[in-house]
Design an enzyme around this catalytic site. Sequence first.
Site, PDB file in Angstrom:
ATOM      1  N   LYS A   8     -14.488   8.324  -5.402  1.00 38.74           N
ATOM      2  CA  LYS A   8     -15.860   8.581  -4.807  1.00 38.74           C
ATOM      3  C   LYS A   8     -16.275   9.838  -5.232  1.00 38.74           C
ATOM      4  CE  LYS A   8     -14.256   6.307  -0.637  1.00 38.74           C
ATOM      5  NZ  LYS A   8     -13.727   7.007   0.758  1.00 38.74           N
ATOM      6  N   LYS A  60      -9.459  13.552   3.844  1.00 39.07           N
ATOM      7  CA  LYS A  60      -8.667  12.418   3.770  1.00 39.07           C
ATOM      8  C   LYS A  60      -7.836  12.626   5.131  1.00 39.07           C
ATOM      9  CE  LYS A  60      -7.131  13.712  -0.359  1.00 39.07           C
ATOM     10  NZ  LYS A  60      -7.131  12.437  -1.043  1.00 39.07           N
ATOM     11  N   ARG A  61      -7.109  11.605   5.362  1.00 40.13           N
ATOM     12  CA  ARG A  61      -6.188  11.759   6.691  1.00 40.13           C
ATOM     13  C   ARG A  61      -5.320  13.149   6.407  1.00 40.13           C
ATOM     14  NH1 ARG A  61      -6.181   8.059  10.932  1.00 40.13           N
ATOM     15  NH2 ARG A  61      -4.342   9.074  11.609  1.00 40.13           N
ATOM     16  N   THR A  88      -8.650   6.518  -2.932  1.00 40.64           N
ATOM     17  CA  THR A  88      -9.836   6.059  -3.316  1.00 40.64           C
ATOM     18  C   THR A  88     -10.957   7.117  -3.024  1.00 40.64           C
ATOM     19  OG1 THR A  88     -10.315   5.182  -0.908  1.00 40.64           O
ATOM     20  CG2 THR A  88      -9.727   3.704  -2.600  1.00 40.64           C
ATOM     21  N   HIS A 147       0.767  -1.147   0.053  1.00 43.27           N
ATOM     22  CA  HIS A 147      -0.310   0.029   0.034  1.00 43.27           C
ATOM     23  C   HIS A 147       0.815   1.407  -0.070  1.00 43.27           C
ATOM     24  CE1 HIS A 147      -4.055  -1.309   0.685  1.00 43.27           C
ATOM     25  NE2 HIS A 147      -3.498  -2.387   1.036  1.00 43.27           N
ATOM     26  N   LYS A 169       0.050  14.466   1.597  1.00 41.36           N
ATOM     27  CA  LYS A 169      -1.189  14.681   0.899  1.00 41.36           C
ATOM     28  C   LYS A 169      -1.519  16.393   0.623  1.00 41.36           C
ATOM     29  CE  LYS A 169      -3.566  10.770   2.666  1.00 41.36           C
ATOM     30  NZ  LYS A 169      -4.665  10.116   1.702  1.00 41.36           N
TER      31      LYS A 169
END
Length: 817
Positions: free
Chosen positions: A664, A552-553, A660, A361, A558
């Site tokens: 979505k 998101k986290r 992901t 991952h 990110k």
Amino acid sequence: MKTNNIEKFDKAAFKASVKQHLVTTFAADEKTASAKVWYLAMGKALAELTTFDLVATENDEKIKNARSVNYLSLEFLIGRLTGNNLISMGLYEEITEAMGELGYNLTDLLEEERDPALGNGGLGRLAACFMDSLAAQEYPAIGYGLHYEYGLFRQSFEDGRQKEAPDAWCGVEGYPWEVARPDFAQQVGFYGHVETYTEKGQEKRRWVPGMSVEGMPWDLPIVGYQSDTVYPLRLWECRAKAPFSLASFNNGDYFEAQHALIDAGNVTKVLYPNDNHEKGKTLRLMQQYFHCACSIADILRRHDAAGHKIEDLSKYETIQLNDTHPTIGIPELMRVLIDVRGLSWDTAWEICSNTFAYTNHTLLPEALETWSESLISRLLPRHMEIIYQINYLFLEGVKLKWPGDVDKLRKLSIIEEGTHRMVRMANLCVVSSYAVNGVAALHSELVKRDLFPEFNEYFPGKLTNVTNGVTPRRWLKFCNPGLSNLISGKIGNEWPAHLDQLSDIAVFADDEKFQKEFMAVKKQNKQRLANWVQENMGIELNTDAIFDVQIKRLHEYKRQHLDLLNILSLYHRILNEPGFDMHPRVFFFAAKAAPGYHLAKEIIFAINKVAEKVNNDPRVSDLLKVVFIPDYRVSMAEIIIPAADVSEQISTAGKEASGTGNMKMALNGALTVGTMDGANVEIREEVGDENIFIFGLEVDEVEALKASGYSPYKYYEADSLLQASLDLLAGDEFTPGKVGLLSAIRDNLLYGGDPYLVLADFADYVRAQNDIDAAYRDQKQWAKMAILNTALVGKFSSDRSIRDYVNNIWKLESVNR
Ligand SMILES: *Cc1c(COP(=O)(O)O)cnc(C)c1O
């Protein structure tokens, strides 16, 4: 296959069952019971139906004799089950009616359910989507996880700072959907020593644990969409057994024994809140081993009960490891096969290496798990011996292929040498698995090229790709009924099980009537979110604004701070550029930071402080709003995602394995602004370059810039807008009277080397954001692009991901019950 639920359903009996549970399970009175208790009683009544199907599926000869996948994951971020299960059971309307007759609105009752947050983020949510798709397509499967007493912490903000509180998802009253399976309880050992003994003239080894605990399985029903097939998500709860450390008791050390009892009871107490970051704590390894030992024992129990020979294990069972977290299951299966079942090493290895498959991952070095040899030797002495033997035999092979190449041996070895020897769990997985996959095309290429090039050469064909996906049942049909109905009105209602059919709405992308309807649905969803924000945060929002979403986290890679810098640049321009014009925009954030991740928490604080000022600054009016929604979780995502116009997917290229959330939001008609990273690359391929906003450095450019000596300060000096935006964090603009309270981010970027190249990507990000602003002003064009996003992302159904696993890795057959 086709469900009888609807024909079998007896409304009167169901209502009686709800009332019965209200009285006998919850000792409540019909007249005075709270909505919470009505929800619980309804849940119990529904769970009776699914438990019946769960047991029927389990006992079906077709299932017993089929090849199955065992999905092992330390995390399953399933979200609320009730609404989704009703959709799968085909009973949503019937239950709405039944509960209505009892005086309750189903939608309100569903809000009483607390999300089971048994995962951190994408990895755990993926496991949940995969279980849904396995059941929907009737590929025989069991999910194995842990029954944490406390899931991911609840997040709140105090003066803008994250506060964590425990999340007791079961409550005192229990979770209505779960059912205990005491007959399947397991014993798990820890510590102790290994002894040698002789049996029939053969010298053998066996582990004598120093303590043992009990694993109690709880099953959550994974209901196949429009099918009677129900698979278990089997979650193990650790229970200490008393008397528990016999030696301590016999020595009269009662308190020592009690202490061990408390420790053992703690094994499944709480989910580790780290996402993409591993900290080598003993209790975490205990969780991992407890999970694997229980799950493997249960797999063997089923295999034996079905009457199959142990030598045939890999014919009937495959075990998918969701990241390296369940890696210790590999030496555990070897141990059981050799020490308990009496197989030879070679036979056991033949079975093992044809049973396990591993999903990688991440490439982030801080997320690649290693465990110290000394810890494993103490906690699991027999497993350490087995790991050494696996490594020894593997390296013998490496020596044959590359004679005299010490460098190769050092890189490929399962053991990292040094003052403290470490076990590299990913290496153990690659050596012991029959397949290894990354989670998006780009990521899988990088796994081969950068992470495991030598393994790729040594095991040609073992490393492959399966691009992630999301379940269209939860992430479109359930969470966005407006859009679902609009789609079904055009192309029928088979699409939730065949998402490729969505491409049939592409022909309506230019149809003005359809565009209007599509945008009207989006507007309703934006209003639903705006109402939530008004009610829960007291911020009033304009639904004509662009709803721009990054959920998101919280992670440096990110780059929520890049999003923040763009907001600061807009704020600066509104205040300082005469005639500056922009379409009103609301920037949404939702994100939890790991409690020990300092900079991540500073980013949350900064966004909250900027929001406070910007949202109340009359000079900004409603051009700019910033909303940080607390306690991000699946049920919150279900409200935010259908309302998104813009989906922020802005990780540094090469760092986000797949994502992901990106899928979505595109599915729900948001346009992506993103880097060429993870599955963004494939989303662009599907929707076309003209329907996505790509910006920033690509993987090779990132690597080249880093290699050439990246100097963030140069970007700062050369770009006055960047300078102005960053400098807003240095003063007291957002923290009146407290100069420099937000400077941690600026310091990290300017003086901390900016490890994720935020400054290098800033200018092009601002350019892409301007493009979005311009594009949104042409509503017809925007509607067309949004429709095409929904239409063209059918590939990202987790049904397709599962079929890829089935066809290319697991080789299963659908049972078609
Ligand atoms: C989908 C999802 C994620 C993953 O989001 P990414 O943007 O892919 O990191 C995390 N948390 C929740 C609650 C989700 O639903």
